[in-house]
Design a protein around this motif. Sequence first.
Motif, PDB file in Angstrom:
ATOM      1  N   TYR A  23       0.794  -1.234   0.000  1.00 16.79           N
ATOM      2  CA  TYR A  23       0.000   0.000   0.000  1.00 16.79           C
ATOM      3  C   TYR A  23       0.824   1.282   0.000  1.00 16.79           C
ATOM      4  N   GLY A  24       2.128   1.183   0.212  1.00 18.36           N
ATOM      5  CA  GLY A  24       2.977   2.357   0.320  1.00 18.36           C
ATOM      6  C   GLY A  24       3.257   2.670   1.778  1.00 18.36           C
ATOM      7  N   PHE A  25       4.346   3.398   1.996  1.00 20.23           N
ATOM      8  CA  PHE A  25       4.827   3.661   3.342  1.00 20.23           C
ATOM      9  C   PHE A  25       3.832   4.455   4.179  1.00 20.23           C
ATOM     10  N   GLU A  26       3.253   5.524   3.617  1.00 18.76           N
ATOM     11  CA  GLU A  26       2.357   6.396   4.387  1.00 18.76           C
ATOM     12  C   GLU A  26       1.126   5.649   4.893  1.00 18.76           C
ATOM     13  N   ILE A  27       0.521   4.851   4.041  1.00 13.09           N
ATOM     14  CA  ILE A  27      -0.667   4.084   4.451  1.00 13.09           C
ATOM     15  C   ILE A  27      -0.285   3.029   5.482  1.00 13.09           C
ATOM     16  N   ALA A  28       0.876   2.405   5.304  1.00 11.41           N
ATOM     17  CA  ALA A  28       1.329   1.406   6.282  1.00 11.41           C
ATOM     18  C   ALA A  28       1.517   2.047   7.659  1.00 11.41           C
ATOM     19  N   VAL A  29       2.112   3.232   7.694  1.00 12.44           N
ATOM     20  CA  VAL A  29       2.313   3.930   8.962  1.00 12.44           C
ATOM     21  C   VAL A  29       0.969   4.294   9.589  1.00 12.44           C
ATOM     22  N   PHE A  43      -0.962  -8.758  11.958  1.00 10.11           N
ATOM     23  CA  PHE A  43      -0.903  -8.492  10.523  1.00 10.11           C
ATOM     24  C   PHE A  43      -2.292  -8.326   9.930  1.00 10.11           C
ATOM     25  N   HIS A  44      -3.208  -9.201  10.298  1.00 14.31           N
ATOM     26  CA  HIS A  44      -4.548  -9.167   9.703  1.00 14.31           C
ATOM     27  C   HIS A  44      -5.290  -7.885  10.065  1.00 14.31           C
ATOM     28  N   ASP A  45      -5.179  -7.452  11.308  1.00 15.56           N
ATOM     29  CA  ASP A  45      -5.826  -6.204  11.717  1.00 15.56           C
ATOM     30  C   ASP A  45      -5.247  -5.014  10.955  1.00 15.56           C
ATOM     31  N   ALA A  46      -3.921  -4.959  10.874  1.00 15.45           N
ATOM     32  CA  ALA A  46      -3.268  -3.850  10.180  1.00 15.45           C
ATOM     33  C   ALA A  46      -3.567  -3.876   8.685  1.00 15.45           C
ATOM     34  N   ALA A  47      -3.645  -5.073   8.102  1.00 12.76           N
ATOM     35  CA  ALA A  47      -3.951  -5.181   6.675  1.00 12.76           C
ATOM     36  C   ALA A  47      -5.358  -4.686   6.373  1.00 12.76           C
ATOM     37  N   ALA A  50      -5.228  -0.911   6.579  1.00 10.16           N
ATOM     38  CA  ALA A  50      -4.563  -0.355   5.398  1.00 10.16           C
ATOM     39  C   ALA A  50      -5.478  -0.398   4.181  1.00 10.16           C
ATOM     40  N   ALA A  51      -6.196  -1.497   4.008  1.00 10.08           N
ATOM     41  CA  ALA A  51      -7.115  -1.601   2.869  1.00 10.08           C
ATOM     42  C   ALA A  51      -8.234  -0.569   2.983  1.00 10.08           C
ATOM     43  N   ALA A  54      -6.731   2.894   2.189  1.00 13.18           N
ATOM     44  CA  ALA A  54      -6.462   3.024   0.755  1.00 13.18           C
ATOM     45  C   ALA A  54      -7.753   3.066  -0.060  1.00 13.18           C
ATOM     46  N   GLY A  55      -8.771   2.337   0.399  1.00 14.64           N
ATOM     47  CA  GLY A  55     -10.009   2.227  -0.379  1.00 14.64           C
ATOM     48  C   GLY A  55     -10.955   3.389  -0.207  1.00 14.64           C
ATOM     49  N   TYR A  56     -11.411   3.611   0.997  1.00 17.22           N
ATOM     50  CA  TYR A  56     -12.426   4.646   1.199  1.00 17.22           C
ATOM     51  C   TYR A  56     -12.264   5.385   2.514  1.00 17.22           C
ATOM     52  N   GLY A  57     -11.224   5.146   3.249  1.00 13.07           N
ATOM     53  CA  GLY A  57     -10.952   5.882   4.476  1.00 13.07           C
ATOM     54  C   GLY A  57     -11.570   5.221   5.698  1.00 13.07           C
TER      55      GLY A  57
END
Length: 80
Positions: A23-29, A43-47, A50-51, A54-57
């Motif tokens: 997703y890119g560094f900014e979204i990961a942070v 990982f699953h919670d953070a993923a 992040a989605a 990236a998708g709709y906020g």
Amino acid sequence: MDRQQRTQLHATLKTMHTLSSEYGFEIAVQALEEGVQRSRTSFHDAAILAARIAGYGLNMAPERGQDLHVYDEFLEGVQV
């Protein structure tokens, strides 16, 4: 992250690396910041965070999805 134990910190950093490449560094942070605030840094919670970012906020409710009440009613009588 400073308060995390070594094994948990390692997992968080691995998650950061994986999400950064997806997703890119900014979204990961952002996703990890939200996860740390909620004490959900797996990982699953953070993923998922992040989605959503990236998708709709995070402030927008997710789409409602399909109504599956017909299946619920059908399975009510089934004994397992």
